[in-house]
Design an enzyme around this catalytic site. Sequence first.
Site, mmCIF file in Angstrom:
data_model
loop_
_atom_site.group_PDB
_atom_site.id
_atom_site.type_symbol
_atom_site.label_atom_id
_atom_site.label_comp_id
_atom_site.label_asym_id
_atom_site.label_seq_id
_atom_site.Cartn_x
_atom_site.Cartn_y
_atom_site.Cartn_z
ATOM 1 N N LYS A 139 -57.216 -6.471 97.573
ATOM 2 C CA LYS A 139 -57.985 -7.581 96.993
ATOM 3 C C LYS A 139 -57.284 -8.928 97.197
ATOM 4 O O LYS A 139 -57.885 -9.880 97.709
ATOM 5 C CB LYS A 139 -58.182 -7.341 95.482
ATOM 6 C CG LYS A 139 -58.721 -8.556 94.735
ATOM 7 C CD LYS A 139 -58.911 -8.297 93.252
ATOM 8 C CE LYS A 139 -57.759 -8.668 92.372
ATOM 9 N NZ LYS A 139 -57.650 -10.026 91.877
ATOM 10 N N ASN A 140 -56.035 -9.011 96.783
ATOM 11 C CA ASN A 140 -55.405 -10.328 96.736
ATOM 12 C C ASN A 140 -55.028 -10.863 98.119
ATOM 13 O O ASN A 140 -54.778 -12.063 98.267
ATOM 14 C CB ASN A 140 -54.207 -10.321 95.779
ATOM 15 C CG ASN A 140 -54.689 -10.243 94.330
ATOM 16 O OD1 ASN A 140 -55.859 -10.511 94.039
ATOM 17 N ND2 ASN A 140 -53.802 -9.856 93.420
ATOM 18 N N ARG A 153 -60.435 -16.477 89.925
ATOM 19 C CA ARG A 153 -59.198 -17.236 90.058
ATOM 20 C C ARG A 153 -58.986 -17.702 91.501
ATOM 21 O O ARG A 153 -58.611 -18.847 91.750
ATOM 22 C CB ARG A 153 -58.041 -16.308 89.632
ATOM 23 C CG ARG A 153 -56.670 -16.883 89.738
ATOM 24 C CD ARG A 153 -56.354 -17.757 88.579
ATOM 25 N NE ARG A 153 -54.995 -18.255 88.612
ATOM 26 C CZ ARG A 153 -54.630 -19.384 88.023
ATOM 27 N NH1 ARG A 153 -55.512 -20.121 87.376
ATOM 28 N NH2 ARG A 153 -53.392 -19.780 88.064
ATOM 29 N N CYS A 169 -58.907 -13.678 85.217
ATOM 30 C CA CYS A 169 -58.454 -12.967 84.013
ATOM 31 C C CYS A 169 -57.846 -13.948 83.012
ATOM 32 O O CYS A 169 -57.179 -14.908 83.400
ATOM 33 C CB CYS A 169 -57.410 -11.917 84.377
ATOM 34 S SG CYS A 169 -58.065 -10.555 85.346
ATOM 35 N N ARG A 192 -52.783 -20.764 82.655
ATOM 36 C CA ARG A 192 -52.368 -20.402 84.015
ATOM 37 C C ARG A 192 -52.299 -21.695 84.828
ATOM 38 O O ARG A 192 -53.222 -22.047 85.538
ATOM 39 C CB ARG A 192 -53.344 -19.392 84.635
ATOM 40 C CG ARG A 192 -53.373 -18.062 83.896
ATOM 41 C CD ARG A 192 -54.350 -17.083 84.521
ATOM 42 N NE ARG A 192 -53.856 -16.442 85.722
ATOM 43 C CZ ARG A 192 -54.556 -15.581 86.453
ATOM 44 N NH1 ARG A 192 -55.776 -15.253 86.083
ATOM 45 N NH2 ARG A 192 -54.055 -15.040 87.537
ATOM 46 N N ASP A 198 -49.660 -26.425 88.533
ATOM 47 C CA ASP A 198 -48.841 -27.605 88.848
ATOM 48 C C ASP A 198 -48.082 -27.452 90.174
ATOM 49 O O ASP A 198 -47.877 -28.427 90.892
ATOM 50 C CB ASP A 198 -47.849 -27.868 87.698
ATOM 51 C CG ASP A 198 -46.988 -26.650 87.399
ATOM 52 O OD1 ASP A 198 -47.556 -25.586 87.063
ATOM 53 O OD2 ASP A 198 -45.755 -26.740 87.520
ATOM 54 N N GLN A 199 -47.686 -26.228 90.516
ATOM 55 C CA GLN A 199 -46.931 -26.032 91.763
ATOM 56 C C GLN A 199 -47.834 -26.187 92.991
ATOM 57 O O GLN A 199 -47.399 -26.662 94.032
ATOM 58 C CB GLN A 199 -46.242 -24.660 91.769
ATOM 59 C CG GLN A 199 -45.225 -24.490 90.658
ATOM 60 C CD GLN A 199 -44.144 -25.563 90.703
ATOM 61 O OE1 GLN A 199 -43.480 -25.765 91.729
ATOM 62 N NE2 GLN A 199 -43.982 -26.274 89.599
ATOM 63 N N ASP A 231 -49.162 -6.682 88.006
ATOM 64 C CA ASP A 231 -50.502 -6.100 88.113
ATOM 65 C C ASP A 231 -50.507 -4.589 87.917
ATOM 66 O O ASP A 231 -51.565 -3.954 87.941
ATOM 67 C CB ASP A 231 -51.132 -6.449 89.470
ATOM 68 C CG ASP A 231 -51.455 -7.928 89.581
ATOM 69 O OD1 ASP A 231 -51.460 -8.621 88.539
ATOM 70 O OD2 ASP A 231 -51.696 -8.407 90.710
ATOM 71 N N ARG A 246 -64.266 -6.118 89.633
ATOM 72 C CA ARG A 246 -63.760 -7.263 90.397
ATOM 73 C C ARG A 246 -62.680 -6.813 91.366
ATOM 74 O O ARG A 246 -62.441 -7.472 92.373
ATOM 75 C CB ARG A 246 -63.155 -8.308 89.455
ATOM 76 C CG ARG A 246 -64.190 -9.125 88.701
ATOM 77 C CD ARG A 246 -63.530 -10.227 87.890
ATOM 78 N NE ARG A 246 -62.395 -10.737 88.628
ATOM 79 C CZ ARG A 246 -61.185 -10.964 88.123
ATOM 80 N NH1 ARG A 246 -60.952 -10.775 86.856
ATOM 81 N NH2 ARG A 246 -60.205 -11.419 88.878
HETATM 82 N N1 EPU Z 1 -47.283 -20.645 87.624
HETATM 83 C C1 EPU Z 1 -46.957 -21.904 87.234
HETATM 84 N N2 EPU Z 1 -47.418 -22.958 87.986
HETATM 85 C C2 EPU Z 1 -48.171 -22.779 89.100
HETATM 86 C C3 EPU Z 1 -48.503 -21.490 89.505
HETATM 87 C C4 EPU Z 1 -48.052 -20.410 88.737
HETATM 88 O O1 EPU Z 1 -46.288 -22.104 86.228
HETATM 89 O O2 EPU Z 1 -48.533 -23.773 89.742
HETATM 90 C C5 EPU Z 1 -46.823 -19.489 86.827
HETATM 91 C C6 EPU Z 1 -48.013 -18.724 86.236
HETATM 92 O O3 EPU Z 1 -48.421 -19.278 85.029
HETATM 93 C C7 EPU Z 1 -47.454 -17.335 86.102
HETATM 94 C C8 EPU Z 1 -46.482 -17.231 87.289
HETATM 95 O O4 EPU Z 1 -46.196 -18.554 87.683
HETATM 96 O O5 EPU Z 1 -46.735 -17.233 84.916
HETATM 97 C C9 EPU Z 1 -47.018 -16.453 88.481
HETATM 98 O O6 EPU Z 1 -48.292 -16.984 88.861
HETATM 99 P P1 EPU Z 1 -48.872 -16.834 90.326
HETATM 100 O O7 EPU Z 1 -49.244 -18.178 90.821
HETATM 101 O O8 EPU Z 1 -47.946 -16.011 91.152
HETATM 102 O O9 EPU Z 1 -50.190 -16.003 90.044
HETATM 103 P P2 EPU Z 1 -51.649 -16.261 90.553
HETATM 104 O O10 EPU Z 1 -51.599 -16.773 91.962
HETATM 105 O O11 EPU Z 1 -52.415 -17.011 89.554
HETATM 106 C C10 EPU Z 1 -51.835 -13.898 91.636
HETATM 107 C C11 EPU Z 1 -52.806 -12.765 91.576
HETATM 108 C C12 EPU Z 1 -52.720 -12.092 90.218
HETATM 109 C C13 EPU Z 1 -51.291 -11.624 89.981
HETATM 110 C C14 EPU Z 1 -50.304 -12.791 90.136
HETATM 111 C C15 EPU Z 1 -48.845 -12.381 90.056
HETATM 112 C C16 EPU Z 1 -54.583 -13.459 93.015
HETATM 113 C C17 EPU Z 1 -55.974 -13.943 93.147
HETATM 114 N N3 EPU Z 1 -54.136 -13.274 91.787
HETATM 115 O O12 EPU Z 1 -52.214 -14.793 90.595
HETATM 116 O O13 EPU Z 1 -53.560 -10.950 90.330
HETATM 117 O O14 EPU Z 1 -51.172 -11.111 88.676
HETATM 118 O O15 EPU Z 1 -50.509 -13.410 91.431
HETATM 119 O O16 EPU Z 1 -48.532 -11.445 91.023
HETATM 120 O O17 EPU Z 1 -53.917 -13.198 94.000
HETATM 121 C C18 EPU Z 1 -54.846 -9.166 89.527
HETATM 122 O O18 EPU Z 1 -55.033 -8.824 90.717
HETATM 123 O O19 EPU Z 1 -55.159 -8.441 88.548
HETATM 124 C C19 EPU Z 1 -54.230 -10.452 89.246
HETATM 125 C C20 EPU Z 1 -54.281 -11.019 88.065
#
Ligand code: EPU
Length: 422
Positions: free
Chosen positions: A22-23, A93, A117, A122, A125-126, A306, A398
């Site tokens: 998926k991701n 997301r 989710c 979430r 900022d990065q 995950d 999803r």
């Molecule tokens: N974070 C920040 N600032 C940012 C981005 C992230 O503080 O700009 C923090 C987040 O709040 C979190 C951590 O960094 O605490 C990791 O976030 P990340 O950006 O890695 O997660 P994401 O991109 O929002 C993806 C997956 C999630 C998975 C996470 C962690 C997708 C679409 N989603 O989310 O997948 O949990 O990486 O591996 O790829 C799932 O598949 O069930 C799912 C939630």
Amino acid sequence: MEKIVIRGGKPLNGSVVISGMKNAALGIIFGCLLVKDKITLEDLPMISDVKLSLEILRRMGAEVAENADGSVVIDCTNAVGGISPCDLVKKMRASYYLLGAELGRFGRAKVGRSGGCDFGTRPIDQHIKGFEALGGVVTLSDDYIRIEAENGIRGSELFFDVITVGGTINMLLAAVLAEGTTVIENAAKEPHIVDVANFLNTCGAVITGAGTDTIKIKGVKELHGCTYAIVPDMIEAGTYMIAAAATRGCLRIENVIPKHLESITAKLVEMGVSVDEFDDAIVVSAPDPLRHINLKTLPYPGYPTDMQPQICALLSISEGTSHLIEGVIENRFRYVEELRRLGASIEVNGKTATINGVSGLHGARVRAVDLRAGAAMVIAGLASDGVTEIEDIHHIERGYNDIVGKLKKVGADIEKVEIQTL
Ligand code: EPU
């Protein structure tokens, strides 16, 4: 509306085939926006997030067609930026990948706020720091995020303050067509990052270092079409590994990359589960009882967040007291209350769950509060005595391709049933 009904207590036995990840698929689908040519994607999991992403591209003017063999052809030659449908964008997301993809293709982006989710705040900022480093001026409003790069996208150096999967993929998308070279330090290393980079490189991008914490992207003038097969889903595979262990069954899990599963395998083996690895398959079986462990979720190659709810379900029926620390996501224990309905004994204090193993769970009516929480409910239901009914299964759909069909084939008594309303 439908629910999943499980009559538990039956060991899973047989073979299950894992779908594309998926991701990775979501990053790659939105990455197609960067290419004015036909892309054929193979092994796309036909889950609702993928269907939604394809529909978003279609509404932006892309041509999307499904071949008889299940592969999907995406042609974004005539796609237009800034018009993605907010109603669809806010349902997931990964629609935030439109920011990077629109910026890369058009030099500007306007995208509605994304959903997904509910894990508390979430932040992105990065991602924003990355877009700004490339020359984008970012404006945030309640409904939209806009980015303008009047002087074009220019390669730059960037150090992420936190390791972010979405931020790393967004930088890849924004920087592949930039002038000059971009270097991302403290990049995420997940297999889906590598898969998105491999896809872009197959289209003519020049990305090196994906899978390490330093990624270099040498901008190219344009990308071309290709045929690309999505990598197998390590989280789907891990979910079936735990389902096999929880039901004390024996599953051969096919179409996997065992290396991607190492952190999951290691923790299961520590609990007493048997895992045999082959080239592209693993066989998982479990004795009774299983042992307690301590575990902390971490970015790859650590144990994945995950897979946290699923192992919590397994630990709840393993001997002794386990401690589970969530090290990645702010609030990922909302499902614990649902596991308690099935008889689990779990206390949550901040980012730590203390799980006191019980001898068995019993069926109950529960909710899938998010995607992986839903997977944990399925696992717990399969291992419970009696009937478990899971509501809000749209979360599960999803991310899991035909979970009911796949589990039925390996002996589960599981079905989807229409919810009767008065
Ligand atoms: N974070 C920040 N600032 C940012 C981005 C992230 O503080 O700009 C923090 C987040 O709040 C979190 C951590 O960094 O605490 C990791 O976030 P990340 O950006 O890695 O997660 P994401 O991109 O929002 C993806 C997956 C999630 C998975 C996470 C962690 C997708 C679409 N989603 O989310 O997948 O949990 O990486 O591996 O790829 C799932 O598949 O069930 C799912 C939630």
